[in-house]
Design a protein around this motif. Sequence first.
Motif, PDB file in Angstrom:
ATOM      1  N   PHE A   4       0.613  -1.078   0.020  1.00  0.00           N
ATOM      2  CA  PHE A   4      -0.275  -0.175  -0.013  1.00  0.00           C
ATOM      3  C   PHE A   4       0.929   0.956  -0.469  1.00  0.00           C
ATOM      4  CE2 PHE A   4      -2.623   3.368   2.487  1.00  0.00           C
ATOM      5  CZ  PHE A   4      -3.407   3.381   1.123  1.00  0.00           C
ATOM      6  N   ILE A   5       2.249   1.434   0.602  1.00  0.00           N
ATOM      7  CA  ILE A   5       2.547   1.773   0.695  1.00  0.00           C
ATOM      8  C   ILE A   5       3.776   2.344  -0.631  1.00  0.00           C
ATOM      9  CG2 ILE A   5       5.281   2.946   2.134  1.00  0.00           C
ATOM     10  CD1 ILE A   5       3.948   1.851   4.489  1.00  0.00           C
ATOM     11  N   PHE A   6       3.921   1.639  -1.115  1.00  0.00           N
ATOM     12  CA  PHE A   6       4.666   1.475  -2.637  1.00  0.00           C
ATOM     13  C   PHE A   6       2.884   2.415  -3.227  1.00  0.00           C
ATOM     14  CE2 PHE A   6       5.546  -0.148  -6.773  1.00  0.00           C
ATOM     15  CZ  PHE A   6       6.967   0.018  -6.522  1.00  0.00           C
ATOM     16  N   PHE A   7       2.462   2.014  -3.384  1.00  0.00           N
ATOM     17  CA  PHE A   7       1.640   2.218  -4.417  1.00  0.00           C
ATOM     18  C   PHE A   7       1.642   3.628  -4.114  1.00  0.00           C
ATOM     19  CE2 PHE A   7      -3.039   2.772  -4.967  1.00  0.00           C
ATOM     20  CZ  PHE A   7      -3.132   3.385  -6.241  1.00  0.00           C
ATOM     21  N   LEU A   8       0.671   4.417  -3.070  1.00  0.00           N
ATOM     22  CA  LEU A   8       1.229   5.649  -2.760  1.00  0.00           C
ATOM     23  C   LEU A   8       1.852   6.030  -3.774  1.00  0.00           C
ATOM     24  CD1 LEU A   8      -0.631   5.762   0.588  1.00  0.00           C
ATOM     25  CD2 LEU A   8      -1.172   6.385  -1.153  1.00  0.00           C
ATOM     26  N   ILE A   9       3.294   5.768  -3.333  1.00  0.00           N
ATOM     27  CA  ILE A   9       4.986   6.766  -3.381  1.00  0.00           C
ATOM     28  C   ILE A   9       4.451   6.349  -5.252  1.00  0.00           C
ATOM     29  CG2 ILE A   9       6.413   6.556  -3.732  1.00  0.00           C
ATOM     30  CD1 ILE A   9       6.803   5.955  -0.468  1.00  0.00           C
ATOM     31  N   ALA A  10       3.844   5.205  -5.627  1.00  0.00           N
ATOM     32  CA  ALA A  10       3.784   5.768  -7.370  1.00  0.00           C
ATOM     33  C   ALA A  10       2.408   5.901  -7.848  1.00  0.00           C
ATOM     34  CB  ALA A  10       3.726   3.515  -7.083  1.00  0.00           C
ATOM     35  N   ALA A  11       2.213   5.901  -7.846  1.00  0.00           N
ATOM     36  CA  ALA A  11       0.712   6.831  -7.947  1.00  0.00           C
ATOM     37  C   ALA A  11       1.476   8.259  -7.718  1.00  0.00           C
ATOM     38  CB  ALA A  11      -0.613   7.023  -7.060  1.00  0.00           C
ATOM     39  N   SER A  59       5.164   9.593   4.631  1.00  0.00           N
ATOM     40  CA  SER A  59       5.423   9.690   6.186  1.00  0.00           C
ATOM     41  C   SER A  59       4.715   8.255   6.714  1.00  0.00           C
ATOM     42  CB  SER A  59       4.028  10.763   6.965  1.00  0.00           C
ATOM     43  OG  SER A  59       3.081  10.227   5.786  1.00  0.00           O
ATOM     44  N   MET A  60       4.161   7.435   5.625  1.00  0.00           N
ATOM     45  CA  MET A  60       3.377   6.290   7.304  1.00  0.00           C
ATOM     46  C   MET A  60       4.806   5.543   6.622  1.00  0.00           C
ATOM     47  SD  MET A  60       0.121   5.767   4.503  1.00  0.00           S
ATOM     48  CE  MET A  60      -0.311   3.903   5.038  1.00  0.00           C
ATOM     49  N   ALA A  61       5.574   5.027   5.597  1.00  0.00           N
ATOM     50  CA  ALA A  61       7.032   4.370   5.385  1.00  0.00           C
ATOM     51  C   ALA A  61       8.408   4.840   6.492  1.00  0.00           C
ATOM     52  CB  ALA A  61       7.618   4.589   4.105  1.00  0.00           C
ATOM     53  N   MET A  62       7.726   6.509   7.028  1.00  0.00           N
ATOM     54  CA  MET A  62       8.882   6.143   8.411  1.00  0.00           C
ATOM     55  C   MET A  62       8.032   5.953   8.957  1.00  0.00           C
ATOM     56  SD  MET A  62       9.834  10.715   7.900  1.00  0.00           S
ATOM     57  CE  MET A  62      11.338  10.876   6.093  1.00  0.00           C
ATOM     58  N   LEU A  63       6.862   5.910   9.541  1.00  0.00           N
ATOM     59  CA  LEU A  63       6.392   4.858  10.976  1.00  0.00           C
ATOM     60  C   LEU A  63       6.777   4.001  10.996  1.00  0.00           C
ATOM     61  CD1 LEU A  63       2.993   7.795  10.451  1.00  0.00           C
ATOM     62  CD2 LEU A  63       5.390   7.691  12.473  1.00  0.00           C
ATOM     63  N   VAL A  64       6.257   3.379   9.275  1.00  0.00           N
ATOM     64  CA  VAL A  64       6.589   1.789   9.639  1.00  0.00           C
ATOM     65  C   VAL A  64       7.555   1.452   9.559  1.00  0.00           C
ATOM     66  CG1 VAL A  64       5.816   0.182   7.887  1.00  0.00           C
ATOM     67  CG2 VAL A  64       4.281   1.664   8.942  1.00  0.00           C
ATOM     68  N   PHE A  65       8.329   1.574   8.908  1.00  0.00           N
ATOM     69  CA  PHE A  65       9.795   1.346   8.791  1.00  0.00           C
ATOM     70  C   PHE A  65      11.265   1.581  10.014  1.00  0.00           C
ATOM     71  CE2 PHE A  65       7.546   0.222   4.404  1.00  0.00           C
ATOM     72  CZ  PHE A  65       7.828  -1.052   4.816  1.00  0.00           C
TER      73      PHE A  65
END
Length: 65
Positions: A4-11, A59-65
Motif C-alpha cells: 500500500f505504501i509502495f502504491f501511494l508513492i508510485a501513484a 510519512s507512512m513509510a517512516m512510521l512503519v519502517f
Amino acid sequence: MAGFIFFLIAAGSLLLTAMVSRLLLIRKYSFHNDQMIRKQKSAYLFGTCALVFLVLGISMAMLVF
C-alpha cells in the motif's frame, strides 16, 4: 502494508510526472484557449493529488519502517 505504501508513492510520482508533462505541453503552445486552460487546471489537480499521495506514502513509510 508495504504494498500500500509502495502504491501511494508510485501513484504520487506518476501523477507528478503527468502534471509536469501537461504544464510543459501548455508552455509549448503559447495560445490560451478554453482547452488549454482546462488542461492547466487538471495539471494543478494532478499535482495536488501527487503531493498528497507522496506525503502520505513517505510519512507512512517512516512510521512503519
